[in-house]
Structure formats: C-alpha cells, structure tokens
Scaffold this active site. Sequence first.
Site, mmCIF file in Angstrom:
data_model
loop_
_atom_site.group_PDB
_atom_site.id
_atom_site.type_symbol
_atom_site.label_atom_id
_atom_site.label_comp_id
_atom_site.label_asym_id
_atom_site.label_seq_id
_atom_site.Cartn_x
_atom_site.Cartn_y
_atom_site.Cartn_z
ATOM 1 N N ASP A 180 -0.937 -1.497 5.873
ATOM 2 C CA ASP A 180 -0.821 -1.010 7.244
ATOM 3 C C ASP A 180 -1.867 -1.665 8.140
ATOM 4 O O ASP A 180 -2.932 -2.057 7.684
ATOM 5 C CB ASP A 180 -1.061 0.512 7.288
ATOM 6 C CG ASP A 180 0.094 1.279 6.675
ATOM 7 O OD1 ASP A 180 1.185 0.675 6.523
ATOM 8 O OD2 ASP A 180 -0.097 2.457 6.348
ATOM 9 N N GLU A 193 0.836 -1.185 0.000
ATOM 10 C CA GLU A 193 0.000 0.000 0.000
ATOM 11 C C GLU A 193 0.886 1.256 0.000
ATOM 12 O O GLU A 193 1.701 1.448 0.886
ATOM 13 C CB GLU A 193 -0.849 -0.059 1.277
ATOM 14 C CG GLU A 193 -1.451 1.225 1.710
ATOM 15 C CD GLU A 193 -2.071 1.082 3.108
ATOM 16 O OE1 GLU A 193 -1.929 0.022 3.753
ATOM 17 O OE2 GLU A 193 -2.688 2.056 3.546
ATOM 18 N N ASP A 206 -7.534 2.029 6.893
ATOM 19 C CA ASP A 206 -7.285 2.142 5.459
ATOM 20 C C ASP A 206 -6.614 0.886 4.916
ATOM 21 O O ASP A 206 -6.950 0.401 3.840
ATOM 22 C CB ASP A 206 -6.390 3.352 5.162
ATOM 23 C CG ASP A 206 -7.183 4.645 5.223
ATOM 24 O OD1 ASP A 206 -8.433 4.569 5.230
ATOM 25 O OD2 ASP A 206 -6.553 5.710 5.266
ATOM 26 N N ASP A 259 -4.084 -0.511 9.902
ATOM 27 C CA ASP A 259 -5.106 0.463 10.288
ATOM 28 C C ASP A 259 -6.328 0.292 9.383
ATOM 29 O O ASP A 259 -6.367 -0.621 8.557
ATOM 30 C CB ASP A 259 -4.547 1.899 10.236
ATOM 31 C CG ASP A 259 -4.115 2.274 8.816
ATOM 32 O OD1 ASP A 259 -4.390 1.492 7.868
ATOM 33 O OD2 ASP A 259 -3.498 3.329 8.662
#
Length: 687
Positions: A551, A478, A555, A553
């Site tokens: 990641d 990403e 997103d 998180d």
Amino acid sequence: MAEHSYDVGDIQVLEGLEPVRKRPGMYIGSTGPRGLHHLVYEVVDNSVDEALAGVCTSIDVTICADSSVRVVDNGRGIPVKTMPQYGRPALEIVMTKLHAGGKFGGEGYKVSGGLHGVGVSVVNALSEWLVVEVSRDGHCFRQKYERGVPVGDVEDLGETDGCRGTTTHFRPDPEIFDDLNFNFTTLSQRLREVAFLNRSLRITLVDEREDAGEAEGSAPDPDDDDVPRVDLDLTAERELYLSPQAVSGAGEAAVSESGRRRSDPRSVVYCYDGGIVDFVKHINKHKDALHPRVIQFEGEESDHTVELAMQWNAGYNDNVFSFANNINTHEGGSHLSGFRAALTRTINDYARSKGFLKEKEENLSGEDVREGLVAVLSVKLRDPQFEGQTKTKLGNSEIRGFVESVVNQRFAEFLEENPADAKQIISKTVQAAHARMAARKARDLTRRKSVLENTTLPGKLADCSIRDPASCELYLVEGDSAGGSAKQARDRSFQAILPLRGKILNVEKARLNKILSSEAIQSIISACGTGLGDEFELGSARYHKLIIMTDADVDGAHIRTLILTFLFRNMVELIDAGYVYIAQPPLYRVTHKRQDYYAFNDAQLEQLLDRIGHTGISLQRFKGLGEMNPEQLWETTMNPDRRTLLQVTVDDAAIADEIFTTLMGDKVEPRRDFITDNAKFVRTLDV
Ligand code: 0RA
C-alpha cells in the site's frame, strides 16, 4: 577558426577519435546517464593520477549552467612541448589521440586509475566543445576542440604567476547523449569516495545550474535501461522508502512530479586527513563499535601498496569494500582474497593460542570472523588487470600474497599489543560461529520438514501456470485482502501471488537462525526457489521478476523496507541480477465523462485536474490495494503494457548499507534524524 593543414601523421591522429563517436558505448559503457557521468570521472581520474603521483592537492569540479562541466586541478599540467614524432604539441596529442592503457608522457606515474583510464581524448571526442587550459613552465596555454577536432592551435596566453595545473571544461555532445542532466548526488558520492581514498586530497563540487534540484529530479539515477530504477543511494532512498512515486524515470508523470530537493546542497567540499580510516568511521557512524579505534595498516613493496582500515561493530553484517587504484572492485579479486585468508588465519591462530577456541572445537569460518566487520582495503599497483562481468574484479595474482602477508603480520601484532580489543573481536567471532552452527541445524530441520511435506512451495502461494522462469513474475503482496484482489486481478499464466501477512521480521536485528524461523521469510525463500546464503543458486530462481506490491501508506513503506532489507542482506544476488522490482499502485482515481484517469501522486492529480477541469468529476483516493477492484488493479499496477515498475539496484553497497543501518538498525537517534530530515519529501504518504 584558424585554418591549418595536417601532415599524414596528424590525419591518423584525427581519425583516431572517430571510432569513439561511432561506438561510444565501447569506451564509456553507454550514452545514458551512466556514460554521461563517466565523462566526469574520466577527467577527474586524470587529476587524481596527479594526486597519486604526489603533485596535486586539490580538484574542483563545477557543473555549469549550460550543462558543461569544469574540472580544475593543481597538478603538473599536461605537457605542451612539441612531440617530435608527431610534430604537434603534446597537449594536442593527449586530447586527440586514443591511447590504450599506460600513461602518456613517460615515467611520471607510478600507478594510474585503470578502469576509467580510457583517456581524456574520449571525453573530448564525445564533447560538443572542450577547452583545456594548462599552466606550466610559467605560462598559460589553451586549446579548443569541437567534437574532438582542434579548433585552432595551442595558444600561449602569456605568463602566469607560477601556479600550475590543468583546467578541462567540456560540454557533452547532445548528439551523443540522451540528456545532459548531471546528477549532483551521483557525482558527489563518487567524489566523496575518491576523497576518502586519497588522504588529504581536497575535492569540491559546485552546482551552478539555475534550478539544480529540478535538473536532478529528471535524472536521479545514472542508468541506461528503459526500466526505471531505484538506486539505493541516499537521495533515491528517501523516495524509495517514503515516496516511491517521486522517483523520476518512472513514467512521464513522475518526472514532472519530482520537485526540487531543497535540502540538496549546491556545493560540497571533501577532504579527509584520515583517509580510509575516516571512511570506516563514516560507515560505522551509526553502529556500536566493538573497539574504540579503527585498526589500520599500510604496506609497500616494489611497485604496489596496500592500505587497510577496519573496525568491528556489534551488528551481523560484513561490509568489506575493496579498491584498486581508487576503482571500487565490486567483484573483489586477488587483493580481497588475500585479505580474507589472512584475517581468518590470524584470528584462528590467536583464538587458539589464547584458549578462546578449545582443541576439539572447529576453526572459525571466514563468515564468522567477518561478522560485524567494516573494512576498507585499498591497493595501488602499476598495471591493474580488471576482470569479471563488470570489469571490477582485480586479477593481478601477485597482489594476493602481498596483501596476505602484510595483514597476517600486522594484524597479529595488533592483537598481541591490544589484548582488550582482541578479546572483544574474538568473542564476537566465537559467538558468530555458535550462531552459525545453530542456524545450520535450523536449516537442516526446515529442509527435512519440507521434504516430509512433499512440497517446497508455501501454501499461500497462488502460482502461475507457465514454468519458464524468465517469463514468470512473483508478486509479494502485503496482507491477505490485497493478496485476494491481486489473485483475481492477475494473469494467472505468468503472474504468481504470495500474500505476506503482517510485518515481516526485521533481519537487521537478528541472526540467520532467527530469520529462518519467520514464516513470511520462509515462504519468500521457498517461493523464490534459490535457497539462501552459501547455498544460493540464481539459476534455480523460479521467477525472474520479484515484484513488491504494498500500500501507498506508512505501513506499506515499512513492509517494503523490511522485504528489501531481507533481500539486500540475504539474497543480494537477486537484486544484482535485476530481478527485484517495486510495483506502483495509483493513489487516486478521477472519473470524468465516464472515463477513468489515475494519478500516482498529488502533483499528477493537480496536473490531471488542470487538464480535464475541476468540474463534474468524481475523485476517489485509494487507501490501500484492497480498495481497488481487480480490473483497476490489473489496469494500473499489474498489466505489463500499462504499469510502471521500479527496478531496485544497489550500485554502491556502502551507501545501501548505511541506509539499511539507519532505517533498520538498533540506534533510534539516526533513524529519527533521517525521518525528520526527509519528512518534507513525503508527498504520497498518509502519515
Ligand atoms: C601527461 C603527462 C603528465 C601529466 C599529464 C598528462 C596530466 C594530465 C591531466 C589531465 C587532467 N589533469 C592532468 N594533469 C596532468 C606528466 C607531466 C610531467 O611529468 O610534468
């Protein structure tokens, strides 16, 4: 323990189970979680056979506190009379003799579950102990076994009040199985499927284990490989998308991390009076149906039956599930080809005769007519032949013509009798055909363009130097900055990096032509080397590991889901081949006395701090991959000797479809419910 002598015939019988204990894998596939669950399916299938014979209405399954399982049915009961050729009660023979194929006991059965049908004696052989009780002929009988060997004769326990049935209670042998942790979700999903396929059969599952959720946590997934996997089942999925680290099996720490899932029910009851019609409704629950009622037919011929339920929705995917004798025929087979041929032909005939297709227009393709289709096809036959790599392809050739003629005739009638529904369905398929032609043009364009550019590889790809796909890995990363770290961190001989900028297109809401216009998707396709759709070629894969690294998180979870959605819908062969993985970057670094420790989630962090003490440490929380320096990223996430990868598998396409529809489809409500329901499981996310 009662001593008793055996004659020669009996010794043969007893020896009969030895090969099962010697090579359990030959009979149940493996001695890992999958084989363990198989034992339950085997016993349940015998009860389902009674239901198929019309003599059993309920099956109760209990996971007991000691990891034994009890299956109770109200079928006819296993016969107990002495069999002249063996001089032993039929019950003992059924439980201690391997019988390949065909049902024991004569003509009782019209059909029987083929795949699991290795016989309940296999379960007996692989159980530390097993107790079977039969109520039949007004009496109750019991026999006990240890590792397949009778511990005493069949006992007559006296009269019963006329109720009938068989109770099989067994504890898998810990000498054979790696662990005895039954997974409630795995069992309940299979039992639900069985209930859908057997209208009005009532199936219950109860979990009596002390800490049902905990036990589940340590065996989330019935697979045998050393590689931890993420099944796209509803429960694993929560973890997959919301907190992958919680999936146990992912290294030691993750096992201890996975807490009890309090929302998991400890008992479920499945009973569907609509049978496979309810199955279709269930799959379409969160989709926009194109016509109000589920289309349904049944057909019967000498010794086989077919049942079909189907309904189109406004989506673009094809969800046809086929079964033979309640076995999910993942690889399709003759019944599925008969169905597909009939569907395409009937729709084309109707579309032409009613002027939906002009004379000069080409026929609708199979893919066109199946766009947005949800169907469950279930055939039952006397002697199913299962073929294919996973023995889930129906081979019986006579079934093709039978299914084809039933569907041809009945579906044509349906279209004639329901012109409003027919119009919806036909317009959908005609639109699909137009989109297909547009996609073909777009694809031709991209192909020509890449030829002109004289390279098919995306510019952002940092390729590896080795050329042998089996040793090569592609990291889908990403963002450019994480991509940069990964490029520095990698071993460039076998690890390639493809940075993906921003969000990739949600393929759940788009047709192929639109999907192909997305740059991120184009770069994934061309880096993989396999092509797409009809032209997909697994043999051309440039890497045998495709590792999604995002990641930890929200997103990151979203991007991971988008990539998986794309792969699931368009390149599912990569998942089936076991090529798709999820990387597991750590969330924390703890430095203590110049030593670095990493924790992948909060529970691990707590454990670690308990171990090394809370004083004199420095704690870093990684907000994203980009915050790790290349050495850290290599050591924790990319180094094959140290990293943990989760392998993505799709065991049950129906469930995977449900998840992707829920998470990525048009309807907001179910997604919101799903996320609210599951928010409590989120531990490793920055929300
Ligand atoms: C052999 C013959 C018959 C039934 C069964 C076995 C049978 C096996 C199992 C295993 C679990 N539940 C079961 N129920 C029945 C036919 C008996 C008859 O014709 O009466």
